[in-house]
Design a protein around this motif. Structure first.
Motif, PDB file in Angstrom:
ATOM      1  N   PHE A 232       0.819  -1.203   0.000  1.00  0.00           N
ATOM      2  CA  PHE A 232       0.000   0.000   0.000  1.00  0.00           C
ATOM      3  C   PHE A 232       0.863   1.267   0.000  1.00  0.00           C
ATOM      4  O   PHE A 232       0.658   2.184  -0.792  1.00  0.00           O
ATOM      5  N   LEU A 233       1.850   1.299   0.883  1.00  0.00           N
ATOM      6  CA  LEU A 233       2.716   2.473   0.925  1.00  0.00           C
ATOM      7  C   LEU A 233       3.551   2.561  -0.351  1.00  0.00           C
ATOM      8  O   LEU A 233       3.908   3.648  -0.804  1.00  0.00           O
ATOM      9  N   PHE A 234       3.823   1.416  -0.946  1.00  0.00           N
ATOM     10  CA  PHE A 234       4.537   1.402  -2.217  1.00  0.00           C
ATOM     11  C   PHE A 234       3.686   2.066  -3.299  1.00  0.00           C
ATOM     12  O   PHE A 234       4.169   2.896  -4.070  1.00  0.00           O
ATOM     13  N   TYR A 235       2.420   1.724  -3.312  1.00  0.00           N
ATOM     14  CA  TYR A 235       1.501   2.337  -4.280  1.00  0.00           C
ATOM     15  C   TYR A 235       1.465   3.849  -4.100  1.00  0.00           C
ATOM     16  O   TYR A 235       1.567   4.613  -5.061  1.00  0.00           O
ATOM     17  N   ALA A 236       1.328   4.273  -2.837  1.00  0.00           N
ATOM     18  CA  ALA A 236       1.235   5.710  -2.563  1.00  0.00           C
ATOM     19  C   ALA A 236       2.502   6.418  -3.050  1.00  0.00           C
ATOM     20  O   ALA A 236       2.440   7.484  -3.652  1.00  0.00           O
ATOM     21  N   ASN A 237       3.666   5.780  -2.829  1.00  0.00           N
ATOM     22  CA  ASN A 237       4.918   6.383  -3.246  1.00  0.00           C
ATOM     23  C   ASN A 237       5.016   6.469  -4.767  1.00  0.00           C
ATOM     24  O   ASN A 237       5.403   7.504  -5.305  1.00  0.00           O
TER      25      ASN A 237
ATOM     26  N   VAL B  15      12.556   0.293   0.303  1.00  0.00           N
ATOM     27  CA  VAL B  15      12.022  -0.252  -0.951  1.00  0.00           C
ATOM     28  C   VAL B  15      11.540   0.899  -1.840  1.00  0.00           C
ATOM     29  O   VAL B  15      11.842   0.959  -3.029  1.00  0.00           O
ATOM     30  N   ASN B  16      10.824   1.844  -1.241  1.00  0.00           N
ATOM     31  CA  ASN B  16      10.334   2.983  -2.013  1.00  0.00           C
ATOM     32  C   ASN B  16      11.476   3.800  -2.601  1.00  0.00           C
ATOM     33  O   ASN B  16      11.425   4.215  -3.752  1.00  0.00           O
ATOM     34  N   LEU B  17      12.508   4.020  -1.781  1.00  0.00           N
ATOM     35  CA  LEU B  17      13.633   4.834  -2.237  1.00  0.00           C
ATOM     36  C   LEU B  17      14.312   4.150  -3.419  1.00  0.00           C
ATOM     37  O   LEU B  17      14.618   4.790  -4.434  1.00  0.00           O
ATOM     38  N   VAL B  18      14.535   2.849  -3.301  1.00  0.00           N
ATOM     39  CA  VAL B  18      15.191   2.113  -4.384  1.00  0.00           C
ATOM     40  C   VAL B  18      14.342   2.194  -5.656  1.00  0.00           C
ATOM     41  O   VAL B  18      14.867   2.434  -6.751  1.00  0.00           O
ATOM     42  N   TYR B  19      13.040   2.078  -5.487  1.00  0.00           N
ATOM     43  CA  TYR B  19      12.156   2.199  -6.655  1.00  0.00           C
ATOM     44  C   TYR B  19      12.318   3.573  -7.297  1.00  0.00           C
ATOM     45  O   TYR B  19      12.452   3.701  -8.517  1.00  0.00           O
ATOM     46  N   ASN B  20      12.351   4.615  -6.465  1.00  0.00           N
ATOM     47  CA  ASN B  20      12.491   5.969  -6.997  1.00  0.00           C
ATOM     48  C   ASN B  20      13.824   6.142  -7.722  1.00  0.00           C
ATOM     49  O   ASN B  20      13.892   6.766  -8.776  1.00  0.00           O
ATOM     50  N   TRP B  21      14.876   5.580  -7.130  1.00  0.00           N
ATOM     51  CA  TRP B  21      16.177   5.653  -7.786  1.00  0.00           C
ATOM     52  C   TRP B  21      16.141   4.966  -9.136  1.00  0.00           C
ATOM     53  O   TRP B  21      16.668   5.466 -10.113  1.00  0.00           O
ATOM     54  N   MET B  22      15.492   3.824  -9.180  1.00  0.00           N
ATOM     55  CA  MET B  22      15.418   3.109 -10.450  1.00  0.00           C
ATOM     56  C   MET B  22      14.652   3.937 -11.475  1.00  0.00           C
ATOM     57  O   MET B  22      14.996   3.952 -12.651  1.00  0.00           O
ATOM     58  N   GLN B  23      13.647   4.636 -11.020  1.00  0.00           N
ATOM     59  CA  GLN B  23      12.862   5.466 -11.938  1.00  0.00           C
ATOM     60  C   GLN B  23      13.732   6.523 -12.608  1.00  0.00           C
ATOM     61  O   GLN B  23      13.664   6.710 -13.811  1.00  0.00           O
ATOM     62  N   ILE B  24      14.548   7.239 -11.811  1.00  0.00           N
ATOM     63  CA  ILE B  24      15.385   8.270 -12.449  1.00  0.00           C
ATOM     64  C   ILE B  24      16.530   7.631 -13.208  1.00  0.00           C
ATOM     65  O   ILE B  24      16.997   8.175 -14.200  1.00  0.00           O
ATOM     66  N   GLY B  25      16.964   6.477 -12.754  1.00  0.00           N
ATOM     67  CA  GLY B  25      18.076   5.801 -13.408  1.00  0.00           C
ATOM     68  C   GLY B  25      17.780   5.480 -14.860  1.00  0.00           C
ATOM     69  O   GLY B  25      18.614   5.661 -15.729  1.00  0.00           O
ATOM     70  N   LYS B  26      16.565   5.053 -15.129  1.00  0.00           N
ATOM     71  CA  LYS B  26      16.313   4.552 -16.477  1.00  0.00           C
ATOM     72  C   LYS B  26      15.645   5.579 -17.391  1.00  0.00           C
ATOM     73  O   LYS B  26      15.361   5.286 -18.535  1.00  0.00           O
ATOM     74  N   SER B  27      15.411   6.777 -16.887  1.00  0.00           N
ATOM     75  CA  SER B  27      14.664   7.710 -17.721  1.00  0.00           C
ATOM     76  C   SER B  27      15.535   8.831 -18.249  1.00  0.00           C
ATOM     77  O   SER B  27      16.550   9.190 -17.658  1.00  0.00           O
ATOM     78  N   ARG B  28      15.143   9.389 -19.366  1.00  0.00           N
ATOM     79  CA  ARG B  28      15.842  10.536 -19.928  1.00  0.00           C
ATOM     80  C   ARG B  28      15.017  11.773 -19.628  1.00  0.00           C
ATOM     81  O   ARG B  28      13.791  11.717 -19.572  1.00  0.00           O
ATOM     82  N   PRO B  29      15.722  12.908 -19.449  1.00  0.00           N
ATOM     83  CA  PRO B  29      15.014  14.140 -19.051  1.00  0.00           C
ATOM     84  C   PRO B  29      13.854  14.476 -19.979  1.00  0.00           C
ATOM     85  O   PRO B  29      12.781  14.840 -19.520  1.00  0.00           O
ATOM     86  N   ALA B  30      14.088  14.332 -21.288  1.00  0.00           N
ATOM     87  CA  ALA B  30      13.047  14.727 -22.240  1.00  0.00           C
ATOM     88  C   ALA B  30      11.772  13.922 -22.003  1.00  0.00           C
ATOM     89  O   ALA B  30      10.670  14.441 -22.081  1.00  0.00           O
ATOM     90  N   GLU B  31      11.971  12.633 -21.670  1.00  0.00           N
ATOM     91  CA  GLU B  31      10.810  11.792 -21.402  1.00  0.00           C
ATOM     92  C   GLU B  31      10.075  12.258 -20.160  1.00  0.00           C
ATOM     93  O   GLU B  31       8.857  12.300 -20.097  1.00  0.00           O
TER      94      GLU B  31
ATOM     95  N   ILE C 118       5.746   9.809  -7.220  1.00  0.00           N
ATOM     96  CA  ILE C 118       6.837   9.952  -8.168  1.00  0.00           C
ATOM     97  C   ILE C 118       6.300  10.260  -9.559  1.00  0.00           C
ATOM     98  O   ILE C 118       6.833  11.098 -10.276  1.00  0.00           O
ATOM     99  N   LYS C 119       5.213   9.621  -9.921  1.00  0.00           N
ATOM    100  CA  LYS C 119       4.622   9.892 -11.216  1.00  0.00           C
ATOM    101  C   LYS C 119       4.270  11.381 -11.332  1.00  0.00           C
ATOM    102  O   LYS C 119       4.492  12.017 -12.340  1.00  0.00           O
ATOM    103  N   ARG C 120       3.711  11.904 -10.244  1.00  0.00           N
ATOM    104  CA  ARG C 120       3.305  13.302 -10.267  1.00  0.00           C
ATOM    105  C   ARG C 120       4.501  14.247 -10.395  1.00  0.00           C
ATOM    106  O   ARG C 120       4.378  15.352 -10.873  1.00  0.00           O
TER     107      ARG C 120
END
Lengths: 263, 680
Positions: free
Chosen positions: B85-90, B180-196, B94-96
């Protein structure tokens, strides 16, 4: 009587805390006759967008009057304003403002749907317009599936479908490449040829050179205007270009002359 | 010279990162504050569970084993629910914030800087949430502990202590959650390009295929789930069936909501007269453009609603029906069993009178009867040898042979039975035949008794229902026992009969609770010294045991109901604001084209109304189907009051609908505030 009359319009913005006041429009006066094609030019910050918003009844003037067909916009109640805009004005925006969740057809229908028009009537109005704007094949596509020029033509179609008394266009070519721009400007000229009154705000000389009359705004008031008369687009282009040179050259002593006017 | 960052500039950059993190939290208040709120509440519940678990008292208190085990299981479940649940909220947060992050990276923040910014933010969040949850836990857990003691009927005058281990376990659990949330967030920025990151996709979703097929499959799957629930029986397969039914209902809901809602919307869109009306137009097209996402969150809302309702129905029925259950299991304050051959009626009576005097109490009820209990296999109206096959175990019943004399006395009746007549009584479903065959001998059923004081009736009791045969006299009685013994191949008939012929004393005592307990205690120990003594049950203690087990369930039920509710409200809220931000631009355009504020408000309400009441409707249906199974499961703890359960369900649904409506009203105003707000 003129279709649109702008009398002594003034707009002063007050900062949130009330201490600083900025004058966006000083004293604007002009009128547009039915069937005219008028372009308003000016540099960034000259107040042209403010003026357009006031004409579009999206914003209210601090003082002065805007009359459309003799009716004072300031006198329309807030509740009726939306309906008024829908029935009497057509809009074309720089960034198209099409809804991504609607197909082009439904985007074009939007103002009619809001006005409660029946489906058959909407279809009847759409058909000739879509043919003229050359988007008949694209009607079932969504905005993210078509090019910028096609989007803008759909937006023009949306502006025209309500048969407005005047079309207000805000930098309509601003987001288009030169080819799409030329095509759109030619369309505007054609529509105007059929009697549609158009008022366009732009800072592109190219765009303004298609108009029948060009108004120049500087520091919040009409500084100069030129009429096309019998001249071609190229001659018009040259005249506008010259006028702008004068406009810019005056920049340094502009404030002095304004002070003189005030005193 | 190439413009590279100097050491000084680098140092400056590092300095502004914490500031950016704070700003990130502060300027996204609409999404962050509910996130904090949910986190604090999660920590709070987890901490309360841990604190109670670590209090020695809960292990030392008499009869607290059940409560302790329940809480232990409860805390495990809590962890299983809270982490995703807290993972979903996080991930929602991040999407926002992707656009903001994209902007930062274009303006020159490297990925590692953004990573550090996230780290700082997570540390802030973790700190705030942990502190908030534990402080509120410290304030409220004593209260909750007392509530638990009250519900379980344990002595309340105990001291509540906070143990460091409770703090540590809570901190460790939530450390991992946020890690777990932090690692997920790191992975999100890790794989994305700014333009995206900058340009959120505006494309509409692709329409799913095989729409009608999916819808039909959904109806079938859901129907099967409902069927399993409605036809379930209280036997060993009920738990597997329970999970199967839950699974089918979730899958069915998903299929129906996705394909069904899309098919429905498309149908609406085809009806031009309906579609091209101001409010419908925007609503239908808007919903179609994000139909899949929409359906998924509707399913979540629907399932969580069902969970909240069912949890609360169980909790409230148990709470209100507890006394009924206790009475059903233990109708009398005590039961004493003797072998008839050794029973001395006179001494027993004398002892009772002696105790009455000693404690100044009154024996309110004193039932005294003889019985022979025999195990039989039932086929139709015939009782024979017990079945050995597993599959027919449920047709094995205990049959108690009673005498007309005792029956008339206890029930205040005047049955005068013939040689071949019996009165029959069933604890469970009615017997329903006019003849009964016992070990080959046929009797006419003179009457089927509707109730018997020594054995409360529950029509649905299929688990432990017993039969009672009341016969004319000892001659018939012994004759039947003899037939049964022959049939079952008993060799030492005399010894067996002596052992099985019982004298039962069942008493209710009236008076002060403490004196009553002492009375029963003393009488029990006296009984055990008597000849023929076969057993004594102190039902005051047995009731307390059950109360404690159910109290533990109740406590967990209440807290879990609240947790599910919190999850539900947060999902609703996030759904509304995320759509609010998506729709903001659209509404701006519509306003420019000539849609008035009033029309926008109407559209918003229409849209939210549809979206909000569909899951509620689904949840009520699910609950209705689920109640059949709950009813059966309640049988396992001898809860047979279906009427009470249905009343509780109706009350819960009404209450829930009110909370739901409030949340609708609130989220609608938040949504309206967002779409109507001035452009930033």
């Amino acid at each position: 009587m003129a279709l649109l009359e702008v009398r002594n319009v003034k707009k002063i913005y007050t900062a949130r805390l009330g201490a600083v006041k900025v004058q966006a429009l000083g004293d604007v006066n002009f009128s547009v006759e039915e069937g005219e094609y008028v372009a308003i030019m000016g540099e960034s910050g000259s107040g042209k967008t403010t003026l357009l918003n006031i004409l579009a009844s999206l914003d209210k003037a601090t003082s002065g009057q805007v009359l459309l067909n003799g009716r004072n916009l300031a006198g329309i109640r807030q509740k009726e304003l939306c309906a008024f805009r829908r029935e009497h004005l057509g809009f074309v925006f720089q960034d198209f403002n099409l809804l991504d969740s609607l197909s082009l057809r439904d985007n074009i229908f939007l103002p009619l749907v809001l006005a409660g028009t029946g489906y058959e009537e909407m279809e009847r109005r759409l058909e000739p317009l879509a043919a003229k704007l050359e988007i008949a094949d694209l009607l079932n596509k969504y905005p993210y599936e078509v090019s910028g020029g096609q989007k803008q033509r759909a937006a023009v179609c949306r502006a025209l479908i309500t048969k407005p008394e005047i079309v207000l266009a805000d930098e309509p070519t601003g987001a288009l490449d030169s080819k799409a721009s030329n095509r759109l400007l030619k369309l505007f000229a054609d529509i105007n040829g059929e009697g549609q009154t158009i008022l366009m705000v732009t800072h592109s000389i190219q765009a303004a050179s298609h108009a029948g009359r060009v108004l120049f705004i500087k520091d919040g008031s009409v500084f100069h205007q030129i009429y096309r008369g019998k001249q071609t687009d190229e001659e018009m282009y040259k005249m506008i270009s010259d006028a702008l040179t004068v406009l810019t050259a005056n920049r340094n002593d502009g404030s002095v002359s304004r002070e003189g006017e005030a005193g | 010279m190439k413009p590279t960052a100097t050491g000084e500039q680098r140092a400056k950059l590092w300095k502004i990162l914490p500031g950016l993190a704070w700003k990130g939290v502060g300027s996204n208040g609409t999404v962050y504050y509910p996130y904090f709120g949910a986190g604090i509440f999660s920590v709070f519940t987890y901490f309360v569970f841990s604190s109670i678990l670590h209090n020695d008292i809960i292990r030392i208190l008499p009869r607290s084993a059940y409560a302790w085990i329940m809480l232990q299981i409860g805390r495990g479940l809590l962890g299983i629910i809270l982490l995703p649940f807290l993972f979903y909220a996080n991930s929602f947060l991040i999407k926002r914030r992707k656009k903001e992050i994209g902007l930062y990276s274009i303006l020159g923040l490297e990925k590692k800087h953004i990573g550090i910014m996230f780290l700082t933010e997570t540390v802030i969040t973790f700190g705030v949430v942990l502190a908030g949850g534990i402080i509120s836990g410290i304030i409220l857990s004593k209260f909750l502990f007392l509530l638990l003691l009250r519900m379980t009927g344990m002595p309340v005058d105990v001291e509540f202590v906070f143990y460091p281990a409770a703090f540590a376990e809570t901190a460790v659990f939530f450390f991992w959650v946020y890690m777990v949330n932090l690692v997920y967030n790191w992975m999100q920025i890790g794989k994305s390009r700014p333009a995206e990151l900058l340009s959120a996709s505006k494309k509409g979703e692709r329409e799913p295929r095989f729409l009608w097929l999916c819808a039909a499959a959904g109806v079938l799957v859901l129907g099967e789930g409902y069927k399993i629930s409605m036809e379930s029986r209280m036997d060993s397969s009920i738990f597997t069936n329970f999970f199967l039914a839950v699974f089918l209902v979730i899958v069915g809901t998903y299929l129906i909501f996705t394909s069904g809602s899309i098919a429905f919307l498309k149908l609406l869109k085809k009806r031009k007269g309906f579609y091209y009306r101001p409010a419908n137009f925007i609503t239908v097209s808007g919903m179609l453009s994000r139909m899949k996402k929409n359906a998924a969150s509707l399913v979540n809302i629907c399932i969580f609603s069902t969970m909240v309702i069912i949890t609360l129905v169980c909790t409230s029925s148990l709470y209100l029906g507890m006394d009924g259950v206790l009475y059903f299991n233990y109708p009398f304050d005590m039961d004493a069993h003797f072998r008839e051959s050794g029973f001395r009626e006179e001494q027993s009576g004398t002892k009772l009178r002696e105790l009455e005097e000693k404690y100044g109490l009154q024996v309110k009820e004193n039932l005294n009867y003889r019985k022979i209990s025999l195990g039989c296999g039932k086929t139709g109206n015939a009782f024979g040898v017990e079945f050995a096959e597993r599959t027919r175990q449920e047709d094995n019943y205990r049959v108690n042979l009673l005498l007309e004399e005792d029956y008339n006395r206890m029930e205040n009746r005047a049955a005068s039975l013939g040689e071949e007549e019996v009165v029959i009584y069933s604890e469970g479903a009615d017997f329903g035949y006019s003849e009964v065959i016992f070990s080959g001998k046929e009797f006419t059923v003179k009457e089927e008794a509707a109730e018997l004081r020594i054995a409360p009736k529950a029509g649905k009791n299929s688990l432990s229902g017993e039969f009672f045969l009341i016969v004319r006299d000892e001659g018939v009685w012994n004759g039947l026992a003899d037939r049964w013994m022959t049939e079952n191949g008993i060799e030492d008939k005399e010894g067996f009969l002596d052992e099985r012929t019982e004298r039962v004393l069942r008493l209710d005592v009236e008076g002060d609770a403490a004196e009553k307990a002492a009375f029963i205690e003393e009488y029990g120990s006296w009984c055990s010294t008597q000849p023929g003594y076969a057993g004594f049950s102190n039902n005051l203690e047995n009731r307390a045991d059950s109360r404690e087990m159910m109290g533990g369930l109740l406590f967990i039920g209440v807290l879990f109901g609240l947790i599910f509710l919190m999850c539900l409200l947060l999902i609703m809220y996030y759904k509304q604001i995320s759509e609010g931000y998506e729709d903001k631009e659209n509404f701006e355009v519509m306003q420019k084209v000539g849609m008035s504020g009033g029309e926008i408000r109407k559209t918003v309400h229409k849209q939210i109304l549809l979206v909000f009441y569909l899951p509620l409707f689904g949840a009520v249906l699910h609950t209705a189907a689920g109640l059949f199974m709950v009813d059966k499961l309640f049988g396992a703890i001898y809860f047979y009051d279906t009427r009470l359960m249905v009343e509780c369900a109706a009350g819960t649904v009404l209450l829930f609908a009110a909370v739901y409506g409030l949340s609708y009203w609130y989220t609608a105003s938040v949504y309206y505030g967002i779409v109507n707000g001035k452009k930033e």
